[in-house]
Design a protein around this motif. Sequence first.
Motif, PDB file in Angstrom:
ATOM      1  N   LEU A 241       0.753  -0.800  -0.331  1.00  0.00           N
ATOM      2  CA  LEU A 241      -0.225  -0.173   0.123  1.00  0.00           C
ATOM      3  C   LEU A 241       0.629   0.889   0.436  1.00  0.00           C
ATOM      4  CD1 LEU A 241      -3.311   1.865   0.324  1.00  0.00           C
ATOM      5  CD2 LEU A 241      -2.609   1.043   2.775  1.00  0.00           C
ATOM      6  N   THR A 242       0.426   1.963  -0.474  1.00  0.00           N
ATOM      7  CA  THR A 242       1.468   3.595  -1.107  1.00  0.00           C
ATOM      8  C   THR A 242      -0.047   4.628  -0.789  1.00  0.00           C
ATOM      9  OG1 THR A 242       3.268   2.612  -1.955  1.00  0.00           O
ATOM     10  CG2 THR A 242       2.821   5.059  -2.422  1.00  0.00           C
ATOM     11  N   LEU A 243       1.052   5.395  -0.187  1.00  0.00           N
ATOM     12  CA  LEU A 243      -0.090   6.432   1.196  1.00  0.00           C
ATOM     13  C   LEU A 243       0.681   7.292   0.303  1.00  0.00           C
ATOM     14  CD1 LEU A 243      -0.828   5.609   4.248  1.00  0.00           C
ATOM     15  CD2 LEU A 243      -2.765   5.319   1.928  1.00  0.00           C
ATOM     16  N   THR A 244      -0.154   8.968  -0.715  1.00  0.00           N
ATOM     17  CA  THR A 244       0.533  10.535  -0.661  1.00  0.00           C
ATOM     18  C   THR A 244      -0.451  11.067  -0.542  1.00  0.00           C
ATOM     19  OG1 THR A 244       1.259   9.110  -3.229  1.00  0.00           O
ATOM     20  CG2 THR A 244       1.439  11.073  -3.095  1.00  0.00           C
ATOM     21  N   SER A 245       0.408  11.650   0.119  1.00  0.00           N
ATOM     22  CA  SER A 245      -0.152  13.191   0.541  1.00  0.00           C
ATOM     23  C   SER A 245      -0.189  14.368   0.271  1.00  0.00           C
ATOM     24  CB  SER A 245       0.543  13.889   1.788  1.00  0.00           C
ATOM     25  OG  SER A 245       2.097  14.338   1.425  1.00  0.00           O
ATOM     26  N   GLU A 246      -0.595  14.974   0.117  1.00  0.00           N
ATOM     27  CA  GLU A 246      -1.327  16.205  -0.389  1.00  0.00           C
ATOM     28  C   GLU A 246       0.495  17.214  -0.980  1.00  0.00           C
ATOM     29  OE1 GLU A 246      -3.796  18.655   1.726  1.00  0.00           O
ATOM     30  OE2 GLU A 246      -5.730  17.939   1.099  1.00  0.00           O
ATOM     31  N   ASN A 247       0.855  16.899  -0.866  1.00  0.00           N
ATOM     32  CA  ASN A 247       2.062  17.616  -1.130  1.00  0.00           C
ATOM     33  C   ASN A 247       3.452  16.695  -1.871  1.00  0.00           C
ATOM     34  OD1 ASN A 247       3.345  15.968   1.088  1.00  0.00           O
ATOM     35  ND2 ASN A 247       3.990  17.399   2.336  1.00  0.00           N
ATOM     36  N   GLY A 248       2.672  15.460  -1.615  1.00  0.00           N
ATOM     37  CA  GLY A 248       4.210  14.448  -2.741  1.00  0.00           C
ATOM     38  C   GLY A 248       4.249  13.627  -1.841  1.00  0.00           C
ATOM     39  N   GLU A 249       4.629  14.434  -0.556  1.00  0.00           N
ATOM     40  CA  GLU A 249       5.227  12.963   0.287  1.00  0.00           C
ATOM     41  C   GLU A 249       4.414  11.042   0.166  1.00  0.00           C
ATOM     42  OE1 GLU A 249       7.956  13.279   1.845  1.00  0.00           O
ATOM     43  OE2 GLU A 249       7.856  15.140   1.135  1.00  0.00           O
ATOM     44  N   HIS A 250       5.315  10.471  -0.222  1.00  0.00           N
ATOM     45  CA  HIS A 250       4.969   9.189  -0.003  1.00  0.00           C
ATOM     46  C   HIS A 250       5.396   7.912   1.542  1.00  0.00           C
ATOM     47  CE1 HIS A 250       3.834   9.463  -3.607  1.00  0.00           C
ATOM     48  NE2 HIS A 250       5.568   9.558  -4.327  1.00  0.00           N
ATOM     49  N   VAL A 251       4.430   7.665   1.690  1.00  0.00           N
ATOM     50  CA  VAL A 251       4.382   6.532   2.919  1.00  0.00           C
ATOM     51  C   VAL A 251       3.739   5.667   2.771  1.00  0.00           C
ATOM     52  CG1 VAL A 251       3.388   6.039   4.717  1.00  0.00           C
ATOM     53  CG2 VAL A 251       3.662   8.014   4.843  1.00  0.00           C
ATOM     54  N   ASN A 252       5.083   4.448   2.618  1.00  0.00           N
ATOM     55  CA  ASN A 252       4.682   2.971   2.340  1.00  0.00           C
ATOM     56  C   ASN A 252       4.311   2.156   2.647  1.00  0.00           C
ATOM     57  OD1 ASN A 252       5.281   3.640  -0.976  1.00  0.00           O
ATOM     58  ND2 ASN A 252       7.394   3.900   0.270  1.00  0.00           N
ATOM     59  N   ALA A 253       3.890   1.313   2.913  1.00  0.00           N
ATOM     60  CA  ALA A 253       3.025   0.233   4.069  1.00  0.00           C
ATOM     61  C   ALA A 253       3.067  -1.014   3.214  1.00  0.00           C
ATOM     62  CB  ALA A 253       2.100   0.292   4.440  1.00  0.00           C
ATOM     63  N   ALA A 254       3.205  -2.095   3.776  1.00  0.00           N
ATOM     64  CA  ALA A 254       2.949  -3.688   3.590  1.00  0.00           C
ATOM     65  C   ALA A 254       2.070  -4.784   4.176  1.00  0.00           C
ATOM     66  CB  ALA A 254       4.194  -4.317   3.370  1.00  0.00           C
ATOM     67  N   VAL A 255       1.733  -6.156   3.963  1.00  0.00           N
ATOM     68  CA  VAL A 255       1.004  -6.639   4.757  1.00  0.00           C
ATOM     69  C   VAL A 255       1.102  -7.276   6.617  1.00  0.00           C
ATOM     70  CG1 VAL A 255      -0.180  -9.178   5.386  1.00  0.00           C
ATOM     71  CG2 VAL A 255      -0.605  -7.234   2.931  1.00  0.00           C
ATOM     72  N   ALA A 256       1.430  -6.414   7.069  1.00  0.00           N
ATOM     73  CA  ALA A 256       1.682  -7.620   8.394  1.00  0.00           C
ATOM     74  C   ALA A 256       2.284  -9.269   8.323  1.00  0.00           C
ATOM     75  CB  ALA A 256       1.088  -7.475   9.581  1.00  0.00           C
ATOM     76  N   GLU A 257       3.147  -9.606   8.579  1.00  0.00           N
ATOM     77  CA  GLU A 257       3.658 -10.924   8.432  1.00  0.00           C
ATOM     78  C   GLU A 257       3.502 -11.624   9.871  1.00  0.00           C
ATOM     79  OE1 GLU A 257       3.364 -12.513   5.810  1.00  0.00           O
ATOM     80  OE2 GLU A 257       4.374 -10.816   4.667  1.00  0.00           O
TER      81      GLU A 257
END
Length: 257
Positions: A241-257
């Motif tokens: 999963l990638t979340l992109t803020s209004e100013n273009g900053e990216h936060v990446n996440a993955a399924v917890a194992e």
Amino acid sequence: MDKQRLAAALTALALLPLAAACGSEDAGSDSVGAGASASVTGAYWAVDAVTVDGKKSAAPSNAYLRIADGGEVKGNLGCNNFGADAAFTDDHVTLDKLESTEMACEDVPADFEQTLARTLSDGDLTAEADGDKLTLTTADGDRVALTKQEAAPLKGTKWTITSPDADGKAHLTFDAKTGQVSGSLGCNKVRATATVSDGRITLGTASTTRMMCDTSLMKTEKTLLALFDSTVKYELDHRNLTLTSENGEHVNAAVAE
């Protein structure tokens, strides 16, 4: 290879239970070849282990193989991403032109990635399916064991933040019933409203605990808190999963194992 031949060849990696049942009551373990009725284009195969010269090595959790539209192969060797071209004949698959990135990875032994890459690119591989399991075997008997994984839904999945790095301590879960998101920013717990629509998530004001954390975690928390009180874009890629803020900053996440 033209599109018609490629579409037929892509069926060489999977057998549907229905197709197996038509021939016998005992589907068992079958070589994947002629008669398969479904394409595996887009299927995500998590690498479980690699066995070379009788020595079995468990794979890192993010090692995978996926055949995209048109026969293009993408995957991850444990840390480094790779690409290749797939060619199929009967119950065999060959991965040609395998190329990977060359990042240094602290938690993944370089020899594992090299072993997996060599095995996958070692000529014709016999493909054998058993339910959601797939085994690719070289002519010398070396094997790559894989398991088919379904894509994770946005809601109800625990998403562990991978970037910015919080040492696996930051995570978010979107709840379909309550319309909220909750989790941890790395140290402090967080909760807010979350409205999902058309590839975007409108996040409300964050309600958090007030614990003091070490400097690195506080920096990560500041980055994650910037997502709230705003509308962010989201992109799902199977179990990422990638979340992109209004100013273009990216936060990446993955399924917890």
